[in-house]
Design a protein around this motif. Structure first.
Motif, PDB file in Angstrom:
ATOM      1  N   GLY A  39       0.791  -1.231   0.000  1.00 27.27           N
ATOM      2  CA  GLY A  39       0.000   0.000   0.000  1.00 27.27           C
ATOM      3  C   GLY A  39       0.817   1.272   0.000  1.00 27.27           C
ATOM      4  N   GLY A  40       2.125   1.156   0.197  1.00 26.45           N
ATOM      5  CA  GLY A  40       2.982   2.330   0.114  1.00 26.45           C
ATOM      6  C   GLY A  40       3.256   2.984   1.448  1.00 26.45           C
ATOM      7  N   ARG A  41       4.458   3.536   1.586  1.00 20.34           N
ATOM      8  CA  ARG A  41       4.890   4.162   2.824  1.00 20.34           C
ATOM      9  C   ARG A  41       4.099   5.431   3.134  1.00 20.34           C
ATOM     10  NH1 ARG A  41       7.550   2.446   7.308  1.00 20.34           N
ATOM     11  NH2 ARG A  41       8.202   4.280   8.491  1.00 20.34           N
ATOM     12  N   GLU A  42       3.813   6.211   2.100  1.00 20.95           N
ATOM     13  CA  GLU A  42       3.126   7.492   2.308  1.00 20.95           C
ATOM     14  C   GLU A  42       1.730   7.286   2.894  1.00 20.95           C
ATOM     15  OE1 GLU A  42       1.667  11.353  -0.322  1.00 20.95           O
ATOM     16  OE2 GLU A  42       3.150   9.961  -1.149  1.00 20.95           O
ATOM     17  N   ALA A  43       0.999   6.290   2.359  1.00 21.87           N
ATOM     18  CA  ALA A  43      -0.344   6.011   2.867  1.00 21.87           C
ATOM     19  C   ALA A  43      -0.281   5.519   4.308  1.00 21.87           C
ATOM     20  CB  ALA A  43      -1.028   4.974   1.978  1.00 21.87           C
ATOM     21  N   PHE A  44       0.718   4.664   4.609  1.00 21.91           N
ATOM     22  CA  PHE A  44       0.857   4.147   5.963  1.00 21.91           C
ATOM     23  C   PHE A  44       1.171   5.268   6.955  1.00 21.91           C
ATOM     24  CE2 PHE A  44       3.660   2.166   9.247  1.00 21.91           C
ATOM     25  CZ  PHE A  44       2.660   1.478   9.915  1.00 21.91           C
ATOM     26  N   GLU A  45       2.053   6.179   6.565  1.00 24.69           N
ATOM     27  CA  GLU A  45       2.390   7.288   7.451  1.00 24.69           C
ATOM     28  C   GLU A  45       1.191   8.193   7.688  1.00 24.69           C
ATOM     29  OE1 GLU A  45       4.983   7.689   9.279  1.00 24.69           O
ATOM     30  OE2 GLU A  45       5.863   5.841   8.489  1.00 24.69           O
ATOM     31  N   ALA A  46       0.335   8.329   6.671  1.00 27.54           N
ATOM     32  CA  ALA A  46      -0.886   9.136   6.850  1.00 27.54           C
ATOM     33  C   ALA A  46      -1.792   8.499   7.910  1.00 27.54           C
ATOM     34  CB  ALA A  46      -1.624   9.251   5.520  1.00 27.54           C
ATOM     35  N   ILE A  47      -1.866   7.167   7.915  1.00 29.23           N
ATOM     36  CA  ILE A  47      -2.679   6.466   8.923  1.00 29.23           C
ATOM     37  C   ILE A  47      -2.077   6.656  10.309  1.00 29.23           C
ATOM     38  CG2 ILE A  47      -3.499   4.203   9.674  1.00 29.23           C
ATOM     39  CD1 ILE A  47      -3.450   3.370   6.698  1.00 29.23           C
ATOM     40  N   ARG A  48      -0.757   6.473  10.421  1.00 31.58           N
ATOM     41  CA  ARG A  48      -0.092   6.634  11.719  1.00 31.58           C
ATOM     42  C   ARG A  48      -0.295   8.048  12.264  1.00 31.58           C
ATOM     43  NH1 ARG A  48       3.813   2.597  13.233  1.00 31.58           N
ATOM     44  NH2 ARG A  48       4.501   4.105  14.778  1.00 31.58           N
ATOM     45  N   LYS A  49      -0.149   9.025  11.384  1.00 33.94           N
ATOM     46  CA  LYS A  49      -0.298  10.414  11.803  1.00 33.94           C
ATOM     47  C   LYS A  49      -1.741  10.702  12.232  1.00 33.94           C
ATOM     48  CE  LYS A  49       0.464  15.182  10.233  1.00 33.94           C
ATOM     49  NZ  LYS A  49       0.899  16.034   9.081  1.00 33.94           N
ATOM     50  N   GLY A  50      -2.702  10.167  11.461  1.00 32.14           N
ATOM     51  CA  GLY A  50      -4.105  10.417  11.769  1.00 32.14           C
ATOM     52  C   GLY A  50      -4.558   9.788  13.072  1.00 32.14           C
ATOM     53  N   LEU A  51      -3.856   8.734  13.521  1.00 30.39           N
ATOM     54  CA  LEU A  51      -4.256   8.023  14.737  1.00 30.39           C
ATOM     55  C   LEU A  51      -3.223   8.159  15.853  1.00 30.39           C
ATOM     56  CD1 LEU A  51      -5.549   4.770  12.992  1.00 30.39           C
ATOM     57  CD2 LEU A  51      -6.949   6.612  13.945  1.00 30.39           C
ATOM     58  N   ALA A  52      -2.285   9.077  15.686  1.00 32.80           N
ATOM     59  CA  ALA A  52      -1.161   9.194  16.625  1.00 32.80           C
ATOM     60  C   ALA A  52      -1.610   9.474  18.055  1.00 32.80           C
ATOM     61  CB  ALA A  52      -0.206  10.282  16.140  1.00 32.80           C
ATOM     62  N   ASN A  53      -2.693  10.199  18.223  1.00 29.22           N
ATOM     63  CA  ASN A  53      -3.126  10.592  19.572  1.00 29.22           C
ATOM     64  C   ASN A  53      -4.165   9.642  20.184  1.00 29.22           C
ATOM     65  OD1 ASN A  53      -1.486  12.904  19.485  1.00 29.22           O
ATOM     66  ND2 ASN A  53      -3.067  14.025  18.342  1.00 29.22           N
ATOM     67  N   ASN A  54      -4.362   8.503  19.534  1.00 31.58           N
ATOM     68  CA  ASN A  54      -5.357   7.546  20.028  1.00 31.58           C
ATOM     69  C   ASN A  54      -4.638   6.402  20.744  1.00 31.58           C
ATOM     70  OD1 ASN A  54      -7.386   5.587  20.389  1.00 31.58           O
ATOM     71  ND2 ASN A  54      -8.467   6.257  18.546  1.00 31.58           N
ATOM     72  N   PRO A  55      -4.699   6.322  22.063  1.00 34.24           N
ATOM     73  CA  PRO A  55      -3.969   5.287  22.799  1.00 34.24           C
ATOM     74  C   PRO A  55      -4.534   3.888  22.608  1.00 34.24           C
ATOM     75  CG  PRO A  55      -5.402   6.513  24.282  1.00 34.24           C
ATOM     76  CD  PRO A  55      -5.481   7.205  22.960  1.00 34.24           C
ATOM     77  N   ASN A  56      -5.709   3.787  22.000  1.00 36.38           N
ATOM     78  CA  ASN A  56      -6.334   2.477  21.794  1.00 36.38           C
ATOM     79  C   ASN A  56      -6.029   1.891  20.423  1.00 36.38           C
ATOM     80  OD1 ASN A  56      -7.407   3.070  24.265  1.00 36.38           O
ATOM     81  ND2 ASN A  56      -9.501   2.520  23.742  1.00 36.38           N
ATOM     82  N   VAL A  57      -5.060   2.508  19.753  1.00 38.58           N
ATOM     83  CA  VAL A  57      -4.642   2.032  18.429  1.00 38.58           C
ATOM     84  C   VAL A  57      -3.187   1.597  18.494  1.00 38.58           C
ATOM     85  CG1 VAL A  57      -4.247   2.672  16.012  1.00 38.58           C
ATOM     86  CG2 VAL A  57      -6.258   3.551  17.224  1.00 38.58           C
ATOM     87  N   THR A  58      -2.902   0.455  17.890  1.00 35.87           N
ATOM     88  CA  THR A  58      -1.521   0.025  17.730  1.00 35.87           C
ATOM     89  C   THR A  58      -1.348  -0.527  16.325  1.00 35.87           C
ATOM     90  OG1 THR A  58       0.296  -1.211  18.751  1.00 35.87           O
ATOM     91  CG2 THR A  58      -1.808  -2.372  18.524  1.00 35.87           C
ATOM     92  N   PHE A  59      -0.107  -0.815  15.965  1.00 34.58           N
ATOM     93  CA  PHE A  59       0.187  -1.291  14.613  1.00 34.58           C
ATOM     94  C   PHE A  59       0.950  -2.599  14.679  1.00 34.58           C
ATOM     95  CE2 PHE A  59      -0.565   3.197  14.235  1.00 34.58           C
ATOM     96  CZ  PHE A  59      -1.330   3.301  13.088  1.00 34.58           C
ATOM     97  N   ALA A  60       0.780  -3.413  13.656  1.00 33.67           N
ATOM     98  CA  ALA A  60       1.432  -4.715  13.600  1.00 33.67           C
ATOM     99  C   ALA A  60       2.928  -4.569  13.828  1.00 33.67           C
ATOM    100  CB  ALA A  60       1.161  -5.376  12.252  1.00 33.67           C
ATOM    101  N   THR A  61       3.519  -5.577  14.454  1.00 30.20           N
ATOM    102  CA  THR A  61       4.948  -5.527  14.763  1.00 30.20           C
ATOM    103  C   THR A  61       5.799  -5.444  13.512  1.00 30.20           C
ATOM    104  OG1 THR A  61       4.927  -7.950  14.852  1.00 30.20           O
ATOM    105  CG2 THR A  61       4.684  -6.765  16.941  1.00 30.20           C
ATOM    106  N   LYS A  62       5.235  -5.859  12.371  1.00 31.43           N
ATOM    107  CA  LYS A  62       5.973  -5.799  11.104  1.00 31.43           C
ATOM    108  C   LYS A  62       4.976  -5.726   9.966  1.00 31.43           C
ATOM    109  CE  LYS A  62       9.484  -8.300   8.416  1.00 31.43           C
ATOM    110  NZ  LYS A  62      10.322  -9.539   8.347  1.00 31.43           N
ATOM    111  N   ARG A  63       5.284  -4.912   8.955  1.00 31.40           N
ATOM    112  CA  ARG A  63       4.451  -4.837   7.755  1.00 31.40           C
ATOM    113  C   ARG A  63       5.040  -5.740   6.679  1.00 31.40           C
ATOM    114  NH1 ARG A  63       4.431   0.544   5.299  1.00 31.40           N
ATOM    115  NH2 ARG A  63       2.785  -0.258   3.973  1.00 31.40           N
ATOM    116  N   ILE A  64       4.187  -6.519   6.028  1.00 33.84           N
ATOM    117  CA  ILE A  64       4.652  -7.378   4.943  1.00 33.84           C
ATOM    118  C   ILE A  64       3.732  -7.220   3.743  1.00 33.84           C
ATOM    119  CG2 ILE A  64       5.695  -9.066   6.512  1.00 33.84           C
ATOM    120  CD1 ILE A  64       3.248 -10.828   6.055  1.00 33.84           C
ATOM    121  N   LYS A  65       4.199  -7.682   2.603  1.00 36.45           N
ATOM    122  CA  LYS A  65       3.385  -7.670   1.391  1.00 36.45           C
ATOM    123  C   LYS A  65       2.497  -8.909   1.382  1.00 36.45           C
ATOM    124  CE  LYS A  65       6.793  -5.156  -1.393  1.00 36.45           C
ATOM    125  NZ  LYS A  65       7.668  -5.192  -2.589  1.00 36.45           N
TER     126      LYS A  65
END
Length: 525
Positions: A39-65
């Motif tokens: 899905g691309g790095r830019e799209a992923f960073e947009a998700i991280r940034k959009g949810l950065a202040n939400n403590p109930n959100v986490t991300f997978a330990t590793k991204r794979i294709k």
């Protein structure tokens, strides 16, 4: 009280993912997101940034294709589970879902539902004795090793499969496992998740086995849960409502399915159309509501089977008339543009789009990748489009909410043209007469596989008369058919001469038609 950690696998649409995560965590639940590395790095960073202040959100330990049918889907799920298990110690349940899923009950209802029984919800049927697999390979999914993706590397996939079978390289299944199969959309208790993570750390042999099975997301968790959890604590069902068409494609839900979805004995539904904005808003508002009572009728699947089995009229589902005698609609008008030079017809279509409000679809029966709306999967195959041509075109009329539509058809599709002319709808035809130079015909031969880049010139010279004769024969067949309301424009005519038949074909003024026909490079190669 139940607290849910949603395990979300997604690969597109960052804004929708952010909205989904915010909605699902609004009532105190959690979410762990695996965003496909494709899905691309830019799209992923947009998700991280959009949810950065939400403590109930986490991300997978590793991204794979990820690829359909591959181990990568299971591995991505495990990465998200590991993150959720680590970061959300208060989560009591882990719910697997995709970006196309939406809740069809309130958060309050979900928590009460999961508190009723101490159990796991996962479809798990015996792999060999059940009839869960309807078509395709069965035992071969397990006993042979699958290193290649069947969709991206079809030839390698089947060559590898045939070679292993010819050489007798079938392998055994781990002796202590009873392989199970079922839907990949499950809801498991925390204790079960912890047991699975411990099991995969200890049993490397099981991991090696499943890594090279085909479509392991339908067998891996299903098998391990049945291996680790007493049968009395397993409900062999999914809490996500999904249905499949008779083509094996997921049924897509739209705005007018709201009441039906709420009446099903499920917590989520899949797949919600990206265009069903009203449905998404209503379901999103519902999730945060309290005190809502649901009247469960659970008629969704039986209703769908009844309607699709008999043909239907109505708006609950898109109209489908598979029978050959079905009609596009007596008051509708199909405008067919017939041209051997596809680029010429496409240019004309672009002009029609810019000067009129008539919806236009390019070579829908000839090009696999022609731009088409999402209509539940039937649009993905040329074979399906052609086999159920009238039903397919009628669905397009419904989608565009129109009574007039332009489609492009290759002159070789004379049977298609005759079939549409036999319909009760109004039908018009515009035949575009083009000139074919030797250079164009050589290019055509190479594009269609009749010749290659290394084909000798002498062979091409012998081939050209045959190709030219075939093209002329297709054109003559259309003219000899003497279709009603058939109009013709020609490369040899001036725009002013082409304007009159074009105006009659489209039902517009000659001035408007002259503007459309005046594209200076309309017939250029």
């Amino acid at each position: 009280m139940a607290r849910i950690a949603f395990i979300l696998l997604c690969h597109k649409d960052p804004e929708a993912i952010i909205d989904q995560a915010r909605r699902l965590t609004r009532a105190g639940d959690y979410i762990a997101i695996h965003f496909d590395a494709r899905g691309g790095r830019e799209a992923f960073e947009a998700i991280r940034k959009g949810l950065a202040n939400n403590p109930n959100v986490t991300f997978a330990t590793k991204r794979i294709k990820c690829g359909w049918g591959e181990w990568s889907l299971v591995q991505a799920t495990l990465h998200a589970i590991e993150a959720a298990e680590r970061d959300f110690p208060r989560a009591t349940h882990f719910y697997m879902m995709s970006g196309d899923c939406m809740s069809v009950k309130t958060a309050e209802y979900m928590h009460d539902y999961l508190d009723r029984e101490e159990c796991d919800y996962i479809e798990s049927f015996d792999f060999f004795d059940s009839d869960w697999i309807k078509t395709g390979i069965r035992e071969e999914r397990l006993i042979y090793r699958h290193w290649f993706n069947e969709r991206r590397h079809k030839w390698l996939f089947y060559q590898s499969f045939r070679m292993q079978r010819a050489l007798g390289l079938a392998r055994g299944i781990p002796a202590d496992l009873q392989v199970m199969i079922g839907s990949q959309w499950w809801c498991l208790r925390r204790r079960t998740i912890e047991d699975i993570l411990a099991f995969i750390r200890e049993r490397r042999d099981v991991m090696r086995f499943f890594r090279t099975t085909w479509i392991p997301d339908e067998t891996f968790f299903q098998t391990l849960v049945r291996h680790l959890v007493p049968e009395r604590e397993i409900r062999s069902r999914t809490l996500t409502f999904l249905m499949f068409t008779d083509y094996g494609m997921p049924v897509v839900f739209y705005n007018d399915h709201y009441d039906l979805l709420l009446a099903q004995d499920y917590l989520f539904a899949r797949k919600i159309s990206p265009d069903a904005k009203e449905l998404k808003k209503r379901l999103g508002d519902l999730f945060a509501a309290t005190g809502v009572e649901f009247r469960i009728s659970n008629e969704g699947r039986s209703l769908f089977r009844f309607l699709t089995g008999r043909g239907r009229v109505g708006r609950r589902f898109a109209q489908r008339f598979w029978e050959t005698e079905s009609s596009l609609g007596r008051d509708r008008e199909l405008l067919m543009i017939v041209c051997k030079k596809w680029h010429v017809a496409k240019r004309l279509v672009s002009q029609i789009r810019s000067h009129t409000d008539i919806p236009c679809v390019e070579y829908l029966f000839n090009e696999e990748n022609t731009p088409l709306p999402d209509l539940g999967g039937i649009e993905k195959s040329l074979e399906k489009r052609t086999r159920h041509r009238r039903a397919w075109v009628r669905m397009l009329f419904d989608y565009f909410d129109t009574d007039r539509m332009v489609v492009c058809i290759d002159p070789g599709g004379i049977d298609l043209i005759r079939d549409f002319y036999s319909d009760r709808s109004g039908t018009r035809l515009l035949d575009i007469d083009c000139e074919f130079s030797d250079a164009y015909l050589i290019g055509h031969a190479r594009r269609t596989g009749l010749a290659g880049d290394t084909t000798p010139q002498s062979a091409l010279e012998r081939l050209l008369p045959t190709i030219r004769s075939d093209i002329n024969s297709e054109s003559d067949t259309i003219r000899d058919a003497e279709f009603e309301h058939c109009y013709r424009i020609s490369e040899s005519n001036a725009p002013e001469e082409n304007a009159r038949p074009l105006a009659r074909f489209l039902g517009i003024s000659e001035d408007e038609a002259r503007e459309i026909a005046s594209m200076h490079y309309l017939f250029s190669d």
